[in-house]
Design an enzyme around this catalytic site. Structure first.
Site, PDB file in Angstrom:
ATOM      1  N   LYS A 204       0.878  -1.182   0.000  1.00 41.71           N
ATOM      2  CA  LYS A 204       0.000   0.000   0.000  1.00 41.71           C
ATOM      3  C   LYS A 204       0.908   1.222   0.000  1.00 41.71           C
ATOM      4  O   LYS A 204       1.448   1.616   1.036  1.00 41.71           O
ATOM      5  CB  LYS A 204      -0.871  -0.029   1.257  1.00 41.71           C
ATOM      6  CG  LYS A 204      -2.206   0.690   1.159  1.00 41.71           C
ATOM      7  CD  LYS A 204      -2.168   2.157   0.819  1.00 41.71           C
ATOM      8  CE  LYS A 204      -1.878   3.074   1.970  1.00 41.71           C
ATOM      9  NZ  LYS A 204      -1.722   4.491   1.549  1.00 41.71           N
ATOM     10  N   GLU A 279       9.644   1.649  10.767  1.00 41.95           N
ATOM     11  CA  GLU A 279      10.679   2.666  10.517  1.00 41.95           C
ATOM     12  C   GLU A 279       9.949   3.999  10.587  1.00 41.95           C
ATOM     13  O   GLU A 279       9.216   4.348   9.653  1.00 41.95           O
ATOM     14  CB  GLU A 279      11.275   2.510   9.116  1.00 41.95           C
ATOM     15  CG  GLU A 279      11.921   1.180   8.825  1.00 41.95           C
ATOM     16  CD  GLU A 279      13.323   1.066   9.361  1.00 41.95           C
ATOM     17  OE1 GLU A 279      13.811   2.025   9.979  1.00 41.95           O
ATOM     18  OE2 GLU A 279      13.917   0.000   9.178  1.00 41.95           O
ATOM     19  N   CYS A 313      13.805  10.852   6.552  1.00 39.66           N
ATOM     20  CA  CYS A 313      13.628  10.447   7.954  1.00 39.66           C
ATOM     21  C   CYS A 313      14.916  10.691   8.739  1.00 39.66           C
ATOM     22  O   CYS A 313      14.886  11.006   9.913  1.00 39.66           O
ATOM     23  CB  CYS A 313      13.252   8.982   8.029  1.00 39.66           C
ATOM     24  SG  CYS A 313      14.452   7.901   7.264  1.00 39.66           S
ATOM     25  N   GLU A 415       9.491  16.547  14.280  1.00 40.53           N
ATOM     26  CA  GLU A 415      10.024  16.310  12.941  1.00 40.53           C
ATOM     27  C   GLU A 415       9.369  17.315  11.986  1.00 40.53           C
ATOM     28  O   GLU A 415       8.163  17.262  11.761  1.00 40.53           O
ATOM     29  CB  GLU A 415       9.684  14.885  12.519  1.00 40.53           C
ATOM     30  CG  GLU A 415      10.278  14.507  11.205  1.00 40.53           C
ATOM     31  CD  GLU A 415       9.959  13.072  10.849  1.00 40.53           C
ATOM     32  OE1 GLU A 415       8.821  12.631  11.071  1.00 40.53           O
ATOM     33  OE2 GLU A 415      10.869  12.391  10.345  1.00 40.53           O
TER      34      GLU A 415
HETATM   35  P1  NAD Z   1       2.386   8.684   7.174  1.00 34.81           P
HETATM   36  O1  NAD Z   1       2.599   7.942   8.428  1.00 34.81           O
HETATM   37  O2  NAD Z   1       1.375   9.768   7.127  1.00 34.81           O
HETATM   38  O3  NAD Z   1       1.989   7.698   5.989  1.00 34.81           O
HETATM   39  C1  NAD Z   1       2.781   6.570   5.669  1.00 34.81           C
HETATM   40  C2  NAD Z   1       1.894   5.521   5.048  1.00 34.81           C
HETATM   41  O4  NAD Z   1       0.977   5.073   6.032  1.00 34.81           O
HETATM   42  C3  NAD Z   1       1.049   6.010   3.876  1.00 34.81           C
HETATM   43  O5  NAD Z   1       1.008   5.004   2.901  1.00 34.81           O
HETATM   44  C4  NAD Z   1      -0.310   6.220   4.491  1.00 34.81           C
HETATM   45  O6  NAD Z   1      -1.370   6.099   3.575  1.00 34.81           O
HETATM   46  C5  NAD Z   1      -0.340   5.082   5.501  1.00 34.81           C
HETATM   47  N1  NAD Z   1      -1.290   5.247   6.604  1.00 34.81           N
HETATM   48  C6  NAD Z   1      -1.724   6.408   7.163  1.00 34.81           C
HETATM   49  N2  NAD Z   1      -2.601   6.132   8.162  1.00 34.81           N
HETATM   50  C7  NAD Z   1      -2.703   4.787   8.231  1.00 34.81           C
HETATM   51  C8  NAD Z   1      -3.429   3.909   9.067  1.00 34.81           C
HETATM   52  N3  NAD Z   1      -4.247   4.345  10.040  1.00 34.81           N
HETATM   53  N4  NAD Z   1      -3.301   2.583   8.891  1.00 34.81           N
HETATM   54  C9  NAD Z   1      -2.471   2.104   7.931  1.00 34.81           C
HETATM   55  N5  NAD Z   1      -1.770   2.898   7.090  1.00 34.81           N
HETATM   56  C10 NAD Z   1      -1.869   4.222   7.251  1.00 34.81           C
HETATM   57  O7  NAD Z   1       3.828   9.195   6.761  1.00 34.81           O
HETATM   58  P2  NAD Z   1       4.186  10.125   5.543  1.00 34.81           P
HETATM   59  O8  NAD Z   1       3.746  11.506   5.893  1.00 34.81           O
HETATM   60  O9  NAD Z   1       3.724   9.479   4.270  1.00 34.81           O
HETATM   61  O10 NAD Z   1       5.781  10.013   5.536  1.00 34.81           O
HETATM   62  C11 NAD Z   1       6.596  10.787   6.335  1.00 34.81           C
HETATM   63  C12 NAD Z   1       7.024  10.025   7.570  1.00 34.81           C
HETATM   64  O11 NAD Z   1       7.708   8.836   7.221  1.00 34.81           O
HETATM   65  C13 NAD Z   1       8.007  10.838   8.390  1.00 34.81           C
HETATM   66  O12 NAD Z   1       7.664  10.768   9.743  1.00 34.81           O
HETATM   67  C14 NAD Z   1       9.327  10.122   8.143  1.00 34.81           C
HETATM   68  O13 NAD Z   1      10.277  10.273   9.144  1.00 34.81           O
HETATM   69  C15 NAD Z   1       8.878   8.721   8.004  1.00 34.81           C
HETATM   70  N6  NAD Z   1       9.931   7.940   7.358  1.00 34.81           N
HETATM   71  C16 NAD Z   1      10.704   7.100   8.134  1.00 34.81           C
HETATM   72  C17 NAD Z   1      11.745   6.378   7.556  1.00 34.81           C
HETATM   73  C18 NAD Z   1      12.641   5.494   8.399  1.00 34.81           C
HETATM   74  O14 NAD Z   1      13.365   4.701   7.840  1.00 34.81           O
HETATM   75  N7  NAD Z   1      12.613   5.601   9.715  1.00 34.81           N
HETATM   76  C19 NAD Z   1      12.003   6.495   6.190  1.00 34.81           C
HETATM   77  C20 NAD Z   1      11.217   7.360   5.441  1.00 34.81           C
HETATM   78  C21 NAD Z   1      10.170   8.068   6.035  1.00 34.81           C
END
Ligand code: NAD
Length: 524
Positions: A204, A279, A313, A415
């Protein structure tokens, strides 16, 4: 009227950028007209209820494409496909699995330009960075392809009376949920080890960057990945994502995204006892001592917070710099930030493109404004100097250096996920350590010093999953990648990935020599 050399060369760049952008749109239209579909059981399919959502360009707000919006029924269909494919895929000889993963890697490299153009259109990440995306993705596939033969390996624990040995077996169909900041690379990062383990996948992708997920699945199918082994269901997090985390056929969720989403996923998956790997977010400190190699530290600090539009991230977004060095270092950082080229991400010279979404731009600006109101100093950045030449509907932000930050400010704690560096001075080692660990996150810490003893002392004392000493991130896929505290659960890389996607089984064999305890008495 004759044009100056500078005008001519800037017109040339803009026409090159426009041509590339049009080419990207042609590629997107070819794969997503009229709708970017799910990929389920090897077929491109619409949502069962016909629902769609729109995907807009971060560059100018225009419509890039319309995407199928999955429901629980679509997630279930994809999970059935992944479940049906699992039994066969897990039994493929490791060498055969290795060959198909290598073939995927070759195919990604052959489509590097297409992947880069589509990723840039979808995310606003400059081509300067996305041109390496396919190579990074291919590396992920190659690395795990070569480990297929040892994924099932275990250990043996012989004693005089028993032999214990372990083996790993794939856990089953898994769900992979990815964010929008580096969508293609992160998808390959999670999917390659899952497939190498013998798991099948329902992916997804993020709703703000859906395009390259479909491309990845399509390319994998073209080179012989069996149908059902990699499925993609598009949609919103709270519907499609949630359904995936609750789907009983899915045995584990590999998630990359925000910390609060991770906590929702854990709650949602509780009923079906999902194994989770998270992550999550970060607020990684960069600690620069006055004995550091100044120029190398300057390069790394700038790169780790301003590259990829600051939407990474592992961004070193909290600079802790020793008082004696502070003014000189910050001054050079400001100069560096001001020299970064903000603009059309299709322009090969652009270093920072538009942020992904208007909501994200607003969020980043709010952090800066509230820091300023609380007494911090916005040293540079904000509206780009070339804003008049950029589409007004784009999400532009020139890199910001914010000094006089205090640990209680949101910009120091949360963040921000944009090209913004929060700077705080420190006195000595103890002060630096206290500031560095004063965070709910614990992903990375960067340390710049030439004192070897201090480097080792602090590497032990920082609360973070990764410590980078005198270097920016240098990813070695055999090493564990992941965070402590609210930055994550679990590690990616080598055997750490296999431990997540596989069950470890112990087999204990008696050697017919030990006395077995008896209860009761029979007549024989
Ligand atoms: P997000 O958490 O809003 O979304 C990530 C994914 O989760 C999307 O596909 C979204 O549709 C899905 N999602 C949202 N709500 C959900 C739910 N209730 N149930 C299941 N899936 C759900 O994150 P974002 O804004 O897309 O990305 C940015 C974040 O990702 C930042 O916090 C960043 O630090 C993190 N990130 C972490 C790493 C790492 O390796 N630690 C790497 C890249 C990004």
């Amino acid at each position: 009227m004759t044009q100056s050399f500078t005008e001519r060369s800037s017109n040339h760049i803009s026409s090159v950028a426009d041509t590339k952008r049009q080419h990207a749109q042609t590629l997107i239209d070819a794969m997503a007209t009229p709708v970017l579909q799910h990929v389920i059981a090897g077929r491109s399919c619409p949502s069962l209820n016909g629902e769609v959502f729109s995907n807009f360009s971060p560059f100018d707000g225009s419509l890039l494409n319309v995407t199928a919006a999955g429901t629980a029924a679509d997630v279930h269909a994809a999970s059935l496909a992944a479940n049906a494919a699992f039994d066969d895929w897990r039994k493929w000889p490791a060498a055969r699995r290795r060959d198909v993963l290598h073939a995927i890697a070759d195919h990604l490299e052959a489509h590097a330009e297409q992947i880069a153009l589509i990723e840039t259109a979808d995310t606003g990440q400059p081509l300067k960075f996305t041109t390496k995306t396919a190579t990074r993705g291919a590396e992920n596939f190659r690395y795990f392809a070569d480990l297929c033969g040892q994924a099932a390996d275990g250990h043996s624990y012989p004693t005089e009376t028993h032999l214990n040995y372990t083996m790993r077996t794939p856990i089953g169909p898994v769900g992979i949920i990815t964010p929008w900041n580096m969508p293609f690379m992160l998808a390959t990062w999670k999917i390659a080890p899952a497939l190498a383990s013998g798991c099948t996948v329902v992916h997804k992708p993020a709703e703000w960057s859906p395009l390259t997920a479909t491309l990845l699945a399509t390319l994998a199918l073209e080179v012989g990945l069996p149908v059902g082994v990699l499925n993609v269901v598009h949609g919103l997090g709270e519907t499609t994502g949630q359904a995936l985390t609750q789907e009983p056929l899915i045995k584990a969720i590999g998630f990359v995204g925000g910390t609060s989403t991770g906590s929702h996923i854990m709650a949602q998956g509780a009923k079906s006892l999902k194994r989770v790997h998270f992550e999550l977010g970060g607020k990684s400190p960069v600690v620069v001592f006055d004995d550091a190699n100044f120029e190398r530290a300057l390069d790394a600090v700038s790169f780790m917070v301003f590259s990829l539009n600051g939407q990474r991230c592992n961004a070193g977004s909290r600079l802790l710099v020793q008082e004696s060095l502070h003014d000189r270092f910050v001054e050079r950082l400001v100069q560096r930030a001001q020299s970064i080229r903000v603009g059309n991400p299709f322009d090969p010279a652009t270093e920072v493109g538009p942020l992904i979404h208007a909501r994200q731009l607003d969020r980043v600006r709010e952090f800066c404004q509230s820091a300023e109101q609380a007494g911090a100093v916005l040293r540079c950045g904000g509206t780009p100097s070339n804003a008049a030449e950029l589409p007004s509907a784009g999400h532009w932000l020139a890199p910001r250096v914010v000094s006089a930050v205090t640990p209680d400010m949101g910009i120091a704690k949360e963040e921000v996920f944009g090209p913004v560096l929060a700077v705080m001075p420190f006195k000595d080692e103890a002060h630096a350590l206290a500031l560095a660990n004063d965070s709910r996150y614990g992903l990375s810490t960067y340390l710049w010093t030439s004192d070897l003893g201090r480097a080792h002392r602090l590497a032990r004392a920082f609360d973070s999953g990764m410590v980078w000493v005198n270097t920016e991130i240098s990813r070695n896929l055999s090493t564990p990648f992941g965070g402590m505290k609210e930055s994550g659960i679990g590690r990616d890389g080598g055997n750490w990935s296999f431990d997540f996607y596989m069950e470890t089984r112990n087999v204990c064999i008696g050697l017919d020599t030990h006395p077995i305890p008896r209860i009761g008495k029979d007549s024989v």
